[in-house]
Design a protein around this motif. Structure first.
Motif, PDB file in Angstrom:
ATOM      1  N   ILE A 304     -76.746 -33.267 -91.037  1.00  0.00           N
ATOM      2  CA  ILE A 304     -76.116 -32.838 -92.179  1.00  0.00           C
ATOM      3  C   ILE A 304     -77.293 -31.860 -92.581  1.00  0.00           C
ATOM      4  CG2 ILE A 304     -76.787 -34.759 -93.678  1.00  0.00           C
ATOM      5  CD1 ILE A 304     -74.711 -34.202 -95.591  1.00  0.00           C
ATOM      6  N   GLN A 305     -76.837 -30.554 -93.131  1.00  0.00           N
ATOM      7  CA  GLN A 305     -77.926 -29.583 -93.690  1.00  0.00           C
ATOM      8  C   GLN A 305     -77.050 -28.689 -94.657  1.00  0.00           C
ATOM      9  OE1 GLN A 305     -78.995 -26.711 -90.599  1.00  0.00           O
ATOM     10  NE2 GLN A 305     -77.200 -27.240 -89.480  1.00  0.00           N
ATOM     11  N   SER A 306     -78.115 -28.120 -95.532  1.00  0.00           N
ATOM     12  CA  SER A 306     -77.647 -27.308 -96.702  1.00  0.00           C
ATOM     13  C   SER A 306     -78.879 -26.317 -96.661  1.00  0.00           C
ATOM     14  CB  SER A 306     -77.244 -27.787 -97.795  1.00  0.00           C
ATOM     15  OG  SER A 306     -77.238 -27.026 -98.878  1.00  0.00           O
ATOM     16  N   HIS A 307     -78.267 -24.949 -96.810  1.00  0.00           N
ATOM     17  CA  HIS A 307     -79.446 -23.816 -97.218  1.00  0.00           C
ATOM     18  C   HIS A 307     -78.874 -22.812 -98.233  1.00  0.00           C
ATOM     19  CE1 HIS A 307     -81.380 -25.252 -93.524  1.00  0.00           C
ATOM     20  NE2 HIS A 307     -80.332 -25.317 -93.083  1.00  0.00           N
ATOM     21  N   GLN A 308     -79.566 -22.822 -99.176  1.00  0.00           N
ATOM     22  CA  GLN A 308     -79.176 -21.761-100.328  1.00  0.00           C
ATOM     23  C   GLN A 308     -80.333 -20.937-100.744  1.00  0.00           C
ATOM     24  OE1 GLN A 308     -76.789 -23.210-103.685  1.00  0.00           O
ATOM     25  NE2 GLN A 308     -77.792 -22.281-105.046  1.00  0.00           N
ATOM     26  N   LEU A 309     -79.892 -19.528-100.853  1.00  0.00           N
ATOM     27  CA  LEU A 309     -80.873 -18.653-101.422  1.00  0.00           C
ATOM     28  C   LEU A 309     -80.390 -18.314-102.716  1.00  0.00           C
ATOM     29  CD1 LEU A 309     -83.507 -17.036-100.755  1.00  0.00           C
ATOM     30  CD2 LEU A 309     -82.226 -15.239 -99.821  1.00  0.00           C
ATOM     31  N   SER A 310     -81.019 -18.103-103.991  1.00  0.00           N
ATOM     32  CA  SER A 310     -80.209 -17.609-105.135  1.00  0.00           C
ATOM     33  C   SER A 310     -81.605 -16.678-105.754  1.00  0.00           C
ATOM     34  CB  SER A 310     -80.169 -18.803-106.009  1.00  0.00           C
ATOM     35  OG  SER A 310     -81.336 -19.535-106.313  1.00  0.00           O
ATOM     36  N   VAL A 311     -80.917 -15.715-106.522  1.00  0.00           N
ATOM     37  CA  VAL A 311     -81.841 -14.607-107.150  1.00  0.00           C
ATOM     38  C   VAL A 311     -81.167 -14.624-108.595  1.00  0.00           C
ATOM     39  CG1 VAL A 311     -82.464 -12.305-107.274  1.00  0.00           C
ATOM     40  CG2 VAL A 311     -82.009 -13.199-105.030  1.00  0.00           C
ATOM     41  N   MET A 312     -82.111 -14.824-109.620  1.00  0.00           N
ATOM     42  CA  MET A 312     -81.799 -14.780-111.036  1.00  0.00           C
ATOM     43  C   MET A 312     -82.827 -14.023-111.658  1.00  0.00           C
ATOM     44  SD  MET A 312     -80.710 -18.876-111.411  1.00  0.00           S
ATOM     45  CE  MET A 312     -80.114 -18.482-113.296  1.00  0.00           C
ATOM     46  N   GLY A 313     -82.191 -13.455-112.825  1.00  0.00           N
ATOM     47  CA  GLY A 313     -83.123 -12.617-113.644  1.00  0.00           C
ATOM     48  C   GLY A 313     -82.372 -11.797-114.629  1.00  0.00           C
ATOM     49  N   GLY A 314     -82.921 -10.622-115.115  1.00  0.00           N
ATOM     50  CA  GLY A 314     -82.113  -9.933-116.097  1.00  0.00           C
ATOM     51  C   GLY A 314     -83.266  -9.230-117.155  1.00  0.00           C
ATOM     52  N   ASN A 315     -82.466  -8.388-118.129  1.00  0.00           N
ATOM     53  CA  ASN A 315     -83.289  -8.147-119.295  1.00  0.00           C
ATOM     54  C   ASN A 315     -82.565  -8.391-120.639  1.00  0.00           C
ATOM     55  OD1 ASN A 315     -81.431  -6.056-119.399  1.00  0.00           O
ATOM     56  ND2 ASN A 315     -82.478  -4.892-118.301  1.00  0.00           N
ATOM     57  N   GLN A 316     -82.795  -7.987-121.632  1.00  0.00           N
ATOM     58  CA  GLN A 316     -82.237  -8.322-122.901  1.00  0.00           C
ATOM     59  C   GLN A 316     -80.710  -7.627-122.881  1.00  0.00           C
ATOM     60  OE1 GLN A 316     -84.262  -6.756-126.189  1.00  0.00           O
ATOM     61  NE2 GLN A 316     -86.021  -8.373-126.140  1.00  0.00           N
ATOM     62  N   LYS A 317     -80.251  -6.940-122.229  1.00  0.00           N
ATOM     63  CA  LYS A 317     -78.995  -6.385-122.107  1.00  0.00           C
ATOM     64  C   LYS A 317     -78.047  -7.070-120.881  1.00  0.00           C
ATOM     65  CE  LYS A 317     -78.939  -1.972-124.789  1.00  0.00           C
ATOM     66  NZ  LYS A 317     -77.681  -2.329-125.462  1.00  0.00           N
ATOM     67  N   THR A 318     -78.971  -7.071-119.632  1.00  0.00           N
ATOM     68  CA  THR A 318     -77.954  -7.346-118.595  1.00  0.00           C
ATOM     69  C   THR A 318     -78.751  -8.531-118.092  1.00  0.00           C
ATOM     70  OG1 THR A 318     -77.457  -5.095-118.202  1.00  0.00           O
ATOM     71  CG2 THR A 318     -77.076  -6.595-116.274  1.00  0.00           C
ATOM     72  N   GLN A 319     -78.056  -9.832-117.552  1.00  0.00           N
ATOM     73  CA  GLN A 319     -78.360 -10.766-116.606  1.00  0.00           C
ATOM     74  C   GLN A 319     -77.608 -11.064-115.551  1.00  0.00           C
ATOM     75  OE1 GLN A 319     -77.451 -11.546-120.351  1.00  0.00           O
ATOM     76  NE2 GLN A 319     -79.321 -10.583-120.821  1.00  0.00           N
ATOM     77  N   PHE A 320     -78.156 -11.437-114.653  1.00  0.00           N
ATOM     78  CA  PHE A 320     -77.267 -11.621-113.246  1.00  0.00           C
ATOM     79  C   PHE A 320     -77.884 -12.939-112.507  1.00  0.00           C
ATOM     80  CE2 PHE A 320     -81.086  -9.449-112.056  1.00  0.00           C
ATOM     81  CZ  PHE A 320     -81.311 -10.070-110.752  1.00  0.00           C
ATOM     82  N   ALA A 321     -76.865 -13.586-111.798  1.00  0.00           N
ATOM     83  CA  ALA A 321     -77.253 -14.593-111.034  1.00  0.00           C
ATOM     84  C   ALA A 321     -76.549 -14.340-109.493  1.00  0.00           C
ATOM     85  CB  ALA A 321     -76.839 -15.968-111.698  1.00  0.00           C
ATOM     86  N   LEU A 322     -77.328 -14.568-108.416  1.00  0.00           N
ATOM     87  CA  LEU A 322     -76.588 -14.392-107.314  1.00  0.00           C
ATOM     88  C   LEU A 322     -77.083 -15.460-106.334  1.00  0.00           C
ATOM     89  CD1 LEU A 322     -74.874 -12.385-105.237  1.00  0.00           C
ATOM     90  CD2 LEU A 322     -77.234 -11.419-104.830  1.00  0.00           C
ATOM     91  N   SER A 323     -75.915 -16.037-105.712  1.00  0.00           N
ATOM     92  CA  SER A 323     -76.558 -16.921-104.767  1.00  0.00           C
ATOM     93  C   SER A 323     -75.717 -17.126-103.479  1.00  0.00           C
ATOM     94  CB  SER A 323     -76.437 -18.309-105.295  1.00  0.00           C
ATOM     95  OG  SER A 323     -75.144 -18.725-105.659  1.00  0.00           O
ATOM     96  N   GLY A 324     -76.139 -17.492-102.256  1.00  0.00           N
ATOM     97  CA  GLY A 324     -75.391 -17.621-101.064  1.00  0.00           C
ATOM     98  C   GLY A 324     -75.638 -18.722-100.585  1.00  0.00           C
ATOM     99  N   ASN A 325     -74.666 -19.707 -99.892  1.00  0.00           N
ATOM    100  CA  ASN A 325     -75.007 -20.824 -99.477  1.00  0.00           C
ATOM    101  C   ASN A 325     -74.336 -21.214 -98.253  1.00  0.00           C
ATOM    102  OD1 ASN A 325     -73.494 -24.137 -99.494  1.00  0.00           O
ATOM    103  ND2 ASN A 325     -75.668 -23.997-100.031  1.00  0.00           N
TER     104      ASN A 325
END
Length: 605
Positions: A304-325
């Motif tokens: 059994i295995q799981s792999h996830q890469l996520s990117v999170m960040g932003g500024n005062q106006k725009t925030q984002f969260a992106l992930s793949g699994n």
């Protein structure tokens, strides 16, 4: 020869594979509050596992724990958790202290948020770090043993297998007792069948920020009749202001059977057969030896295995969260596995001080190769139609393969004397693959009309397609049993499209430190479109094309269906608080459904 008596030995078992500890000890005790009063419904959990229980009405508990330095975690809503090392002690009296800082925590409720101190209903909240303490494929598995009044049952141990959730017990004899699931505002259903693929398996648990469970009528009334069995609100992670953070999470493990059932070997079975039928069936039972251990044949070590890469960040106006699994689980039963590919993006943008927009999109593809793992019936034929049941019912004197290494049906061995049971490897040879593509999308815009007065419009969509491929080959059938209907195949294509719009207006105001008032009004309209196309075929000339050429079969049937539904709802809620000590909630909702006649509505108050 008949083996009905032999089948009695295994027909009383439930064939669900459970993890087992090598040595266990029974731990008992009582959980009390700061006033030495019992706490009913307190959670008792073995740390790092999903093994847990809840206290009874007198605060008593009993739990089986590994006989080592295991840690038991005691928790209760509104109280500080406490951890105790078991050691050699088997009886405990645990006192929990109130968590005063927890009262200001903000939790998600229906169509909004509230401070925990302001909630008048029974609501429990689980954070992300608690959900993923152990590797799980299903969100519901992370709730097991962590919320009082919530029962989580693994219907099938197969990869991607269904998990049933019961909030405060079973509420319907014939209908579903599954709660309503809300994922970032989008409704997702769970069938709960023993051999079904759980819809919750399509969601990556690592993407979840929190899970709130609404348990009583006061909390669930906002969702009307659909929330009668409780509501589970799932909120996924969103971006935050600050530097961009890239995170990798992964694990790899191997699953094994913790224990096998003790069964007769071939010599013991042969001796029993001679004794039962009062005649010589086996001339020399001792010469049969150990024979075939069918549990060894069907079970395997499964990665059994799981792999996830996520990117999170932003500024005062725009925030984002992106992930793949990527998640891959092979079953401990041969030829069973579950794969999930998922991609998620959450985006929030503040246009100005009064307008905010955002979106949440979750796309996933799931491939489930399933086999029949269990049965809810105690009938012998039903039990042996599952792979585990067939293995326990298979005589150890028979063989899985002939001298040429080919599959050997039981009907072709010892003159068909054991044709009432089946070679369990034949069940693993049946193709039953379901490929599911699902998109959950949410788009919202929020406007601050005046101080304390906001309007929020949301547009949600669920786009899902299921393709099921099934084929039962000819070679698993005994030579004397093949007929014009032998060899069966099918293809089922299902489409589900759900569109939901919600308009939410809310107003909140505090009058000094004495009074607080909040009003929420909602209009929602939802449309569902279902479409199913199915082709069944039987009587194949050979197994060369499996179910990819159904037209070569002698018997072919086709069917299709289409269904559409619509639900319009209006809801209002008023929350009043006095000095953060007295709180009153009033909720009313009315639903108009296309399932009823014209101008007929179902009202919840």
């Amino acid at each position: 020869m008949k083996t009905k008596l032999f089948m009695l030995f295994f027909s009383i078992f439930c064939f669900q594979i459970l993890p087992a500890f090598s040595q266990q000890t029974t731990v008992r005790g009582k959980v009390l509050d700061e006033s030495e009063l019992p706490l009913p419904g307190a959670n008792v959990l073995i740390k790092g596992t999903t093994v847990g229980t809840v206290t009874d009405m007198d605060g008593n508990f009993t739990i089986n724990a590994p006989a080592n330095e295991s840690v038991i975690v005691f928790s209760y809503l509104g109280y500080l958790s406490k951890e105790i090392v078991i050691g050699s002690q088997t009886s405990f009296t645990v006192r929990l202290e109130p968590d005063l800082s927890d009262l200001d925590e903000v939790i998600v409720v229906g169509y909004g948020t509230q401070r925990k101190i302001e909630t008048t209903g029974a609501i429990a909240s689980i954070k992300a770090d608690e959900l993923v303490q152990t590797p799980i494929a299903n969100v519901a598995q992370g709730l097991q043993g962590r919320i009082a009044g919530v029962q989580v049952v693994q219907n099938s141990s197969a990869p991607g297998g269904s998990v049933s959730v019961r909030v405060r017990g079973t509420n319907s004899i014939r209908g579903s007792s599954e709660p309503l699931y809300i994922i970032d505002g989008v409704q997702v259903s769970n069938g709960g069948g023993i051999n079904d693929l759980s819809p919750l398996s399509t969601i990556n648990p690592n993407d979840i920020a929190s899970v709130e469970v609404l348990k009583d009528a006061s909390s669930t009334a906002i969702y009307g009749a659909r929330g009668a069995n409780g509501v589970v609100i799932v909120t996924t992670k969103r971006g935050t202001s600050g530097r961009t953070v890239v995170t990798y999470d992964g694990y790899y493990g191997v699953q094994q059977t913790g224990k096998q059932l003790d069964m007769l070997d071939a010599s013991q079975f042969a001796e029993l057969e001679n004794e039962v039928y009062k005649r010589v069936i086996f001339d020399n039972p001792s010469a049969e030896g150990v024979g075939t251990n069918w549990q060894d044949v069907i079970f395997r070590d499964a990665p059994i295995q799981s792999h996830q890469l996520s990117v999170m960040g932003g500024n005062q106006k725009t925030q984002f969260a992106l992930s793949g699994n990527f998640f891959d689980q092979e079953g401990i039963l041969l030829n069973s596995d579950f794969k999930r590919y998922s991609l998620r993006i959450n985006l929030d943008h503040k246009i100005n001080d009064r307008v905010k927009v955002g979106t949440s999109i979750l796309g996933s593809q799931n491939i489930n190769n399933s086999i029949p793992t269990g049965s809810t019936s105690l009938d012998g034929a039903a039990i042996t139609s599952s792979m585990v049941g067939a293995a326990l019912g298979a005589p150890p004197t028979l063989q899985p393969f002939d001298e040429n290494g080919n599959f050997w049906p039981f009907a072709d061995q010892v003159e068909g004397g054991y044709r009432e049971v089946v070679n369990p490897l034949g069940l693993s040879a049946i193709t039953n693959t379901t490929s599911t593509q699902r998109i959950l999308a949410n788009l919202f815009a929020e406007f601050e009309i005046a101080k304390g007065l906001t309007y929020k419009a949301t547009f949600n969509a669920v786009l899902q397609n299921d393709l099921n491929d099934y084929y039962s080959p000819l070679y698993i059938i005994g030579k004397g049993d093949i007929n014009s209907n032998s060899g069966t195949g099918r293809k089922i294509n299902r489409d589900l499209n759900t569109l939901l719009h919600e308009s939410i207006i809310s107003y909140s105001k505090r009058f000094g430190d004495i009074h607080s008032l909040k009003f929420t009004g909602v209009f929602s309209t939802q449309s569902d479109q279902y479409r199913v196309n199915q082709i069944n075929a039987s009587g194949f000339p050979n197994d060369a094309t499996l179910n990819e050429a159904l037209q070569v079969a002698q018997n072919i049937t086709a069917s299709s269906s289409r269904q559409s539904e619509r639900l319009d709802s209006y809801m209002g809620r008023v929350n009043y608080g006095y000095k953060d000590k007295l709180f009153v909630d009033l909720t009313a909702r009315t639903d108009g459904s296309s399932k009823f006649g014209q101008n007929r509505h179902n009202t919840e108050k």
